[in-house]
Design an enzyme around this catalytic site. Sequence first.
Site, mmCIF file in Angstrom:
data_model
loop_
_atom_site.group_PDB
_atom_site.id
_atom_site.type_symbol
_atom_site.label_atom_id
_atom_site.label_comp_id
_atom_site.label_asym_id
_atom_site.label_seq_id
_atom_site.Cartn_x
_atom_site.Cartn_y
_atom_site.Cartn_z
ATOM 1 C CB SER A 104 -0.827 -0.123 1.230
ATOM 2 O OG SER A 104 -1.664 1.184 1.538
ATOM 3 C CE LYS A 129 -4.926 -2.398 0.669
ATOM 4 N NZ LYS A 129 -5.143 -1.043 0.316
#
Length: 196
Positions: A104, A129
């Site tokens: 992320s 991600k």
Amino acid sequence: LTMLDGNIAHIQLVNVFSAKMADDLKAAIREARSAGATSAILDLRGNPGGYLATSVEVASQFLKDGVVAYELTRDGVRTAIPVRRGGLATEWPLVVLVNKGSASASEIVAAAIQDTKRGILVGETTFGKGSIQQDFPLSDGSAVHVTIANWLTPSGRNISGVGLKPDIEVKLTEEDSKNNRDPQLDRAVQYLKTGK
């Protein structure tokens, strides 16, 4: 922050990308500079990510200008997320350490460094991600976690399910961990000392 041989600052960002992280990073960079640092290793191994805004601030400490990432909405609108000027370590040679636990927001930072050729990635392929979530609180006190967009790297890559491949791949085995060896960190130091 740990100072390594060769005036290398080893800056570990182990916690989630919270609102406070950018200030902590700036303090670490200032401390490293006064300790004589001339290059840096940004350690994002095992960092699960966090706020998008924080990833922009973190990346901006190392990038002079340009784009950190692009936000891509469901209807195909692509918006540039620019670098915030005034970074404290835009000149230092830089290596970013990553592994499959880097996800992320930490991937946003790593991708920005890699795509802009600002530094290299050492370690193992990241988690992959590539989505941006937002929480929507509900009246009963619970909340819904909704994916509102995907993000793309500065060169337009979508890393969802793929991750970022390091420029120099170095595995870290269980045996290494048991014996307190860190071949990924060693390789990063070697790169900063020799340029290869």
